[in-house]
Design a protein around this motif. Sequence first.
Motif, PDB file in Angstrom:
ATOM      1  N   LEU A 142      -0.554  -3.279  -2.242  1.00 13.69           N
ATOM      2  CA  LEU A 142       0.427  -4.313  -2.585  1.00 13.69           C
ATOM      3  C   LEU A 142       0.842  -4.222  -4.046  1.00 13.69           C
ATOM      4  O   LEU A 142       2.028  -4.386  -4.391  1.00 13.69           O
ATOM      5  N   GLY A 143      -0.109  -3.917  -4.940  1.00 13.41           N
ATOM      6  CA  GLY A 143       0.213  -3.756  -6.357  1.00 13.41           C
ATOM      7  C   GLY A 143       1.151  -2.575  -6.597  1.00 13.41           C
ATOM      8  O   GLY A 143       2.054  -2.655  -7.431  1.00 13.41           O
ATOM      9  N   ARG A 144       0.917  -1.459  -5.893  1.00 16.16           N
ATOM     10  CA  ARG A 144       1.807  -0.305  -6.043  1.00 16.16           C
ATOM     11  C   ARG A 144       3.232  -0.634  -5.592  1.00 16.16           C
ATOM     12  O   ARG A 144       4.206  -0.233  -6.240  1.00 16.16           O
ATOM     13  N   ARG A 145       3.336  -1.397  -4.486  1.00 13.80           N
ATOM     14  CA  ARG A 145       4.674  -1.748  -3.998  1.00 13.80           C
ATOM     15  C   ARG A 145       5.385  -2.673  -4.986  1.00 13.80           C
ATOM     16  O   ARG A 145       6.587  -2.531  -5.237  1.00 13.80           O
ATOM     17  N   TRP A 178       4.817  -2.866  -8.194  1.00 15.45           N
ATOM     18  CA  TRP A 178       5.113  -2.119  -9.422  1.00 15.45           C
ATOM     19  C   TRP A 178       6.433  -1.384  -9.320  1.00 15.45           C
ATOM     20  O   TRP A 178       7.118  -1.205 -10.326  1.00 15.45           O
ATOM     21  N   LYS A 179       6.849  -1.024  -8.163  1.00 16.65           N
ATOM     22  CA  LYS A 179       8.118  -0.323  -7.969  1.00 16.65           C
ATOM     23  C   LYS A 179       9.293  -1.215  -8.387  1.00 16.65           C
ATOM     24  O   LYS A 179      10.317  -0.730  -8.893  1.00 16.65           O
ATOM     25  N   TYR A 180       9.114  -2.568  -8.202  1.00 12.72           N
ATOM     26  CA  TYR A 180      10.202  -3.509  -8.531  1.00 12.72           C
ATOM     27  C   TYR A 180       9.825  -4.369  -9.749  1.00 12.72           C
ATOM     28  O   TYR A 180      10.135  -5.550  -9.826  1.00 12.72           O
ATOM     29  N   ARG A 181       9.153  -3.726 -10.731  1.00 16.65           N
ATOM     30  CA  ARG A 181       8.690  -4.446 -11.898  1.00 16.65           C
ATOM     31  C   ARG A 181       9.825  -4.948 -12.773  1.00 16.65           C
ATOM     32  O   ARG A 181       9.716  -6.008 -13.399  1.00 16.65           O
ATOM     33  N   TRP A 182      10.919  -4.192 -12.861  1.00 11.38           N
ATOM     34  CA  TRP A 182      12.040  -4.626 -13.700  1.00 11.38           C
ATOM     35  C   TRP A 182      12.718  -5.879 -13.135  1.00 11.38           C
ATOM     36  O   TRP A 182      13.136  -6.755 -13.896  1.00 11.38           O
ATOM     37  N   ALA A 183      12.794  -5.970 -11.795  1.00 11.72           N
ATOM     38  CA  ALA A 183      13.381  -7.190 -11.201  1.00 11.72           C
ATOM     39  C   ALA A 183      12.489  -8.399 -11.478  1.00 11.72           C
ATOM     40  O   ALA A 183      12.976  -9.505 -11.793  1.00 11.72           O
ATOM     41  N   GLY A 184      11.178  -8.178 -11.404  1.00  8.80           N
ATOM     42  CA  GLY A 184      10.275  -9.280 -11.703  1.00  8.80           C
ATOM     43  C   GLY A 184      10.338  -9.695 -13.157  1.00  8.80           C
ATOM     44  O   GLY A 184      10.285 -10.901 -13.482  1.00  8.80           O
ATOM     45  N   LEU A 185      10.447  -8.669 -14.086  1.00  9.82           N
ATOM     46  CA  LEU A 185      10.537  -9.000 -15.504  1.00  9.82           C
ATOM     47  C   LEU A 185      11.814  -9.782 -15.809  1.00  9.82           C
ATOM     48  O   LEU A 185      11.811 -10.743 -16.599  1.00  9.82           O
ATOM     49  N   LEU A 186      12.905  -9.374 -15.180  1.00 11.49           N
ATOM     50  CA  LEU A 186      14.168 -10.093 -15.381  1.00 11.49           C
ATOM     51  C   LEU A 186      14.067 -11.539 -14.887  1.00 11.49           C
ATOM     52  O   LEU A 186      14.524 -12.480 -15.560  1.00 11.49           O
ATOM     53  N   ALA A 187      13.466 -11.722 -13.723  1.00 10.82           N
ATOM     54  CA  ALA A 187      13.290 -13.085 -13.196  1.00 10.82           C
ATOM     55  C   ALA A 187      12.407 -13.913 -14.123  1.00 10.82           C
ATOM     56  O   ALA A 187      12.647 -15.112 -14.350  1.00 10.82           O
ATOM     57  N   ALA A 188      11.349 -13.294 -14.697  1.00  9.36           N
ATOM     58  CA  ALA A 188      10.469 -14.018 -15.612  1.00  9.36           C
ATOM     59  C   ALA A 188      11.228 -14.461 -16.856  1.00  9.36           C
ATOM     60  O   ALA A 188      11.069 -15.592 -17.336  1.00  9.36           O
ATOM     61  N   TRP A 189      12.058 -13.576 -17.403  1.00  7.57           N
ATOM     62  CA  TRP A 189      12.845 -13.941 -18.586  1.00  7.57           C
ATOM     63  C   TRP A 189      13.825 -15.084 -18.260  1.00  7.57           C
ATOM     64  O   TRP A 189      13.989 -16.020 -19.047  1.00  7.57           O
ATOM     65  N   LEU A 190      14.489 -14.994 -17.112  1.00  6.08           N
ATOM     66  CA  LEU A 190      15.461 -16.037 -16.754  1.00  6.08           C
ATOM     67  C   LEU A 190      14.785 -17.396 -16.564  1.00  6.08           C
ATOM     68  O   LEU A 190      15.235 -18.423 -17.085  1.00  6.08           O
ATOM     69  N   THR A 237       9.078 -12.550  -7.542  1.00 12.28           N
ATOM     70  CA  THR A 237      10.252 -11.702  -7.298  1.00 12.28           C
ATOM     71  C   THR A 237       9.841 -10.293  -6.904  1.00 12.28           C
ATOM     72  O   THR A 237      10.394  -9.693  -5.964  1.00 12.28           O
ATOM     73  N   SER A 238       8.860  -9.722  -7.601  1.00  9.27           N
ATOM     74  CA  SER A 238       8.377  -8.378  -7.265  1.00  9.27           C
ATOM     75  C   SER A 238       7.778  -8.351  -5.864  1.00  9.27           C
ATOM     76  O   SER A 238       8.003  -7.402  -5.094  1.00  9.27           O
ATOM     77  N   PHE A 239       7.030  -9.376  -5.535  1.00 12.69           N
ATOM     78  CA  PHE A 239       6.419  -9.414  -4.206  1.00 12.69           C
ATOM     79  C   PHE A 239       7.478  -9.515  -3.101  1.00 12.69           C
ATOM     80  O   PHE A 239       7.412  -8.801  -2.092  1.00 12.69           O
ATOM     81  N   ILE A 240       8.466 -10.370  -3.302  1.00  8.47           N
ATOM     82  CA  ILE A 240       9.509 -10.526  -2.279  1.00  8.47           C
ATOM     83  C   ILE A 240      10.298  -9.231  -2.125  1.00  8.47           C
ATOM     84  O   ILE A 240      10.612  -8.795  -1.002  1.00  8.47           O
ATOM     85  N   ALA A 241      10.625  -8.598  -3.248  1.00  7.11           N
ATOM     86  CA  ALA A 241      11.375  -7.334  -3.169  1.00  7.11           C
ATOM     87  C   ALA A 241      10.564  -6.258  -2.465  1.00  7.11           C
ATOM     88  O   ALA A 241      11.106  -5.459  -1.673  1.00  7.11           O
ATOM     89  N   SER A 242       9.263  -6.208  -2.745  1.00  2.66           N
ATOM     90  CA  SER A 242       8.422  -5.203  -2.075  1.00  2.66           C
ATOM     91  C   SER A 242       8.305  -5.462  -0.580  1.00  2.66           C
ATOM     92  O   SER A 242       8.146  -4.510   0.201  1.00  2.66           O
ATOM     93  N   GLN A 243       8.420  -6.717  -0.163  1.00  2.59           N
ATOM     94  CA  GLN A 243       8.353  -7.017   1.256  1.00  2.59           C
ATOM     95  C   GLN A 243       9.687  -6.751   1.951  1.00  2.59           C
ATOM     96  O   GLN A 243       9.716  -6.404   3.131  1.00  2.59           O
ATOM     97  N   LEU A 244      10.785  -6.921   1.180  1.00  2.00           N
ATOM     98  CA  LEU A 244      12.101  -6.657   1.784  1.00  2.00           C
ATOM     99  C   LEU A 244      12.367  -5.155   1.921  1.00  2.00           C
ATOM    100  O   LEU A 244      12.985  -4.712   2.898  1.00  2.00           O
ATOM    101  N   ARG A 245      11.921  -4.368   0.949  1.00  2.00           N
ATOM    102  CA  ARG A 245      12.151  -2.909   0.978  1.00  2.00           C
ATOM    103  C   ARG A 245      10.812  -2.202   0.754  1.00  2.00           C
ATOM    104  O   ARG A 245      10.533  -1.676  -0.331  1.00  2.00           O
ATOM    105  N   VAL A 286       7.745   0.571   0.889  1.00  2.00           N
ATOM    106  CA  VAL A 286       7.608   2.040   0.804  1.00  2.00           C
ATOM    107  C   VAL A 286       6.146   2.395   1.067  1.00  2.00           C
ATOM    108  O   VAL A 286       5.265   1.534   0.969  1.00  2.00           O
ATOM    109  N   PHE A 287       5.909   3.655   1.428  1.00  2.00           N
ATOM    110  CA  PHE A 287       4.560   4.151   1.686  1.00  2.00           C
ATOM    111  C   PHE A 287       4.117   5.010   0.509  1.00  2.00           C
ATOM    112  O   PHE A 287       4.871   5.864   0.031  1.00  2.00           O
ATOM    113  N   HIS A 288       2.883   4.809   0.076  1.00  2.00           N
ATOM    114  CA  HIS A 288       2.357   5.517  -1.094  1.00  2.00           C
ATOM    115  C   HIS A 288       1.266   6.510  -0.732  1.00  2.00           C
ATOM    116  O   HIS A 288       0.840   7.264  -1.601  1.00  2.00           O
TER     117      HIS A 288
END
Length: 523
Positions: free
Chosen positions: A11-14, A16-28, A449-457, A459-461
């Motif tokens: 779950l952490g790897r998934r 991490w793939k969308y870390r920039w979306a989570g960072l943007l949401a945190a800033w907003l 945000t990162s968790f939701i994005a990882s669940q919507l799209r 990937v396999f690691h």
Amino acid sequence: MEQLFAQLLTLGRRMWKYRWAGLLAAWLVGALGVLVALLLPNRYEASARIYVDTQSILKPLMSGLAVQPNVDTQVQMLSRTLISRPNMEKLVRMADLDLGNQSKAQQEALIEMLTRELSIRSTAKDNLYTLSYRDKDPDTAKRVVQSLVSIFVESSLGASRKETATATTFINEQIKNYEGKLEEAEARLKEFRLRNLELTASEGKDAASRLGELSNQLDRARLELREAENARSAAKQQLAAERARLDSAAQTALQDPSAFAMPEMDARIDAQKRNLDVLLQRFTDQHPDVIQTRKLIKDLEDQKKRELADMRRNSSGTSTSGGSAGTPVQQELSRMLATTEVQVAQLQARVGEYSARYQQALAALKTAPQLEAEAAQLNRDYAVHKKNYEELVARRESAAISGELDVASGVADFRLIDPPRASNQPVAPNRLVLLAAAWGLSVAAGLGTSFIASQLRPVFHDTLELRDVTELPVLGVVGRLNTPAEVSRSRRSMLRFWSAGSLLFICFAVGIAAMAVIANRGA
């Protein structure tokens, strides 16, 4: 445990793939939280403390004469019901909160805001009440608290007087009602007694007792009558014997002019007349004993006339038909006979009267139970109404004394310990707590945000996850070799990410520290 750790690692790897979306949401979210914390208006609190003294020296002195309610309970209930809509409407007018042209909706919102912001805290053990209110303007908050203090004191006095007036009015209505019931019961009881005088004159005895008493009286009268008749018979026999003995003397005595005298007959008549005088002093002319005595006197007088006539006719030719005045023995026997005849006549009249009364009581015995039950019911109703009426009158007097006691001493003594005062520094909002909450919300927003994005799209690691999901065999894995340019670009991206995250943390830390310093200086 290892499986759970593997799942968390995947779950952490998934994420991490969308870390920039989570960072943007945190800033907003962080920026929005800081903006809200800084733009919220300051709120100032005004408060006052009131001590309620429920002890009064008059109340122990008036114990038993006046109704003494539980003042502590009344004050506690008053404090709990103080924040009501009528009081809030009155508070709006007293604090001049309705000076502006407000619509109906604005007035409703103002009342709801007052209801929500007003606070009454109490210490039941010490009867100490704290009234507080928060507002953007400290002067407005102070006016609201002053008005609330006035309403608190006035409501206690008005409630007590209103309760006393209501209780007095209710008791007066009940007294009028029971007065009517009591008058109706008295009228029914009076009418019943007039219709049944013989029952009311029996001194509380029932029909069976009265019948038994009359039967005993009749038996005693009959026994006395028999005794008197026997005494009369004995007197007659003795008198006849005495007359036979003195027959010869009586024959010679007729020749004497004094032979026409009849002392025994005169004595009997005199005795009867004296007895008649005694009876007339006790009874009326229609009494059986009076009537019987008069009849006996008339018979004795007629007998005397006949005997005198016979003595005059026989005195001229015969010597055997005369009589003498009699010896003292004969006179005593004659008096005894006259007395017994009077007693017999009296007792005969008494037996007749008691026999008539007995027959009347025997005839009335059939209806007596119904009359007695009706009388008992009437007396019971009258007693109940009278008891309730007297209790209501006593309670009305007690209510009047209680009302005067409340006016004299009051329900309680309200002492203003701390007058209404508004704080110089705002008590809300607590921006330090708001900034900390905004920091926590920003971190939660980034992770979410990162968790939701990882669940919507997703990937396999690794091959194991792919094989478990597809349930197909994995034949091989093709690796990728990054060029030096890609490695450098990846490092720069990682540096930017951690720099942006650290900057977010530093900004929040600096803001919280600044707010803490400002709060300490204000304190």
